[in-house]
Design a protein around this motif. Structure first.
Motif: not given
Length: 550
Positions: A128, A144, A96, A90-93, A116-117
């Motif tokens: 993470h 997710r 987060e 999933e994108p970090w945004t 973030p990776r």
């Protein structure tokens, strides 16, 4: 039901298209006509492709099926055990935003740093690495976003497919509706990370002491309960490397690598033997990614999302089974199987015993490099299936745990033998079975029960004698499987009575015919004779058609 499966939503039509595209002809027939014979399972690679294309929930379904070796051949179990969702992270945004929602405050107030990776991305969550303000390192497993909506739809569809398949012989034998319910409960539990955290703490407590190994050599990550929620699992970060990776590159071991390998392999077996046969609570997925080498002969056990339980009765049966296997006692193995498995049809005990005798003699006294435990256990399950026995579901997790452990051990140190590791511990296991953990408490309980029995027995015996003397005692007996015998006796009695009647008619006709011939007796005798002859022929044909002439 068919219209509900194929026309209710775009998600269901998408699933049907994926199944068609991958060429599963059996499911095509089932979904289009609702009528199909025994399932025709696609090749392992095709099945894995279908599950991956269907998404994360179906990947979990495949992983659940990998714990049921009595359903699928070894090549399918191996393919499904290695099944990965191949879902991009999933994108970090989005991650987060989920973290902020679960923690309930700005991340800057809690963490000094978050990478973030992702270090790992799965079908349910991704992990993470983070550093707290006080300098402690954590692994953050984040669910997710939006997964619950997809889970609800897919679970409903899986139950619908299970209802269709339940009409086949395969579905009735394996009770696929119960399997679907089992999967539903498993996936719901896996979506609640507080359960996994609780499993991890429980396993660490169980492994904190042992008479069989040094607990300091086993590391299980600690849970940070202040940050853990249903969708966020925060646990101790462990700096290690995959056990097989460490073995391959030769790092971290002492000068005597062979001895170190033997020591670590023995440690792993003893750790899991305690979980299985003493604690009754075990890590069910010890694949290489969940086993880390931490240096100095220490091993870390990760990811307690899949665990199994064994009740004391099952533990005792399994311990006796291992003894019987070590002694090549096929008769005892068959007896123990009947105690553990559920018969779906009458069982031929001699046939079951002969099947086990062949298996035990084939696999007796082999090292791991000569024996594949997964295949051997599959043959045991298949032998039970051929003899109309159904194993309880926890046997699948038991087989998966030992099978995965065997696979790691075979690669890491092939000379180790499972039975060689169990036999030195068998005295402790048998003592535990005979004496128990609390011998004085068990003895006191037995004494109280015996006292109650001794006080009640004379009164009950007097009551029975009184009922016998007054002829008011009634016995309610219920003997099973006598319906067939009753019908057979009824049929025999009916045929005998019928034969007597036919014979009487023939004799009566002969007596009338032998007297002075007059018109009326002549016709009466002919009618009796031909009626008796026709009935006799019909009786002979009936007996011949029944196949019971001999």
């Amino acid at each position: 039901m068919l219209s509900n499966l194929t026309q209710t939503s775009s998600r269901q039509r998408e699933i049907v298209e994926i199944v068609f595209r991958n060429g599963w002809d059996y499911m095509r027939t089932l979904l289009t006509s609702g009528d199909a014979d025994e399932p025709e399972i696609p090749p392992p690679a095709v099945l894995c492709n279908i599950l991956v294309d269907l998404g994360s929930i179906y990947v979990k379904l495949g992983q659940l099926l990998s714990t049921r070796p009595e359903l699928l051949p070894p090549e399918y179990i191996e393919a499904l055990s290695d099944l990965q969702s191949n879902v991009p992270p999933e994108p970090w945004t989005a991650i987060e935003a989920s973290l902020r929602q679960e923690i309930g405050q700005p991340l800057e107030n809690v963490f000094a740093e978050i990478d973030p990776r992702p270090v790992a991305a799965g079908s349910i969550a991704q992990t993470h690495r983070a550093i707290l303000k006080d300098g402690r390192e954590l692994a953050l497993k984040v669910q997710r976003p939006g997964l619950e909506i997809t889970v609800g739809k897919d679970i409903a569809l899986i139950k619908g497919i299970a209802e269709l398949v339940s009409g086949t012989n395969f579905g009735r034998y394996y009770d696929v509706e119960a399997l679907a319910e089992e999967f539903t409960n498993a996936i719901k539990a896996e979506l609640d990370f507080t359960k996994e955290a609780g499993y991890t703490d429980r396993l660490r407590r169980n492994m904190s002491s042992s008479p069989w190994f040094d607990p300091d050599r086993l590391i299980i990550p600690k849970i940070n309960w202040d940050l853990t929620t249903k969708k966020l699992l925060a646990m101790e970060w462990l700096n290690g490397q995959s056990l097989l990776g460490a073995q391959l590159d030769g790092e971290g071991f002492g000068s005597d690598t062979e001895a170190e390998r033997a020591s670590v392999a023995s440690l792993l077996f003893r750790v899991f033997l305690q979980q299985l046969y003493i604690d009754g609570f075990f890590h069910a997925d010890p694949h290489p990614g969940n086993l880390f080498y931490m240096g100095g002969g220490r091993v870390a056990l990760l990811d307690c999302g899949m665990v199994g339980t064994l009740d004391p009765r099952t533990q005792g049966i399994l311990i006796e089974t291992i003894l019987a296997m070590a002694n090549v006692d096929a008769q005892r193995c068959a007896q123990l199987t009947l105690q553990l498995a559920q018969p779906v049809k009458p069982v031929d005990f001699i046939r079951l015993q002969n099947d086990y005798d062949r298996l035990l003699r084939r696999y007796h006294n082999l090292s791991l490099d000569e024996m594949n435990f997964s295949e051997a256990f599959y043959e045991v399950l298949q032998a039970a299936r051929r003899n109309h026995l159904r194993w309880p579901s926890n046997m699948g997790l038991y087989a998966k745990a030992l099978g995965n452990l065997e696979g790691v051990a075979r690669t890491f140190y092939p000379k180790i033998n499972l039975l060689d590791e169990v036999q030195p511990l068998m005295r402790d296991l048998l003592q535990r079975q005979l004496v128990g953990d609390r011998p004085w408490q068990d003895l006191l309980s037995s004494a109280v029960e015996f006292r109650n029995l001794s006080l009640q027995s004379p009164r009950q015996f007097e009551f029975i004698l009184e009922r016998v003397a007054t002829e008011s005692l009634k016995w309610n007996l219920s003997v099973q499987e006598l319906d067939g015998l009753r019908r057979t006796v009824d049929d025999s009695a009916n045929r005998l009575s019928f034969s007597i009647v036919v014979g009487s008619l023939i004799m009566g006709a002969a007596i009338v015919f032998s007297r002075e011939p007059t018109a009326q007796p002549f016709w009466v005798s002919n009618i009796l004779f031909w009626a008796a002859s026709l009935l006799g022929i019909w009786l002979i044909v009936s007996i011949l058609r029944s196949g019971r002439l001999k």
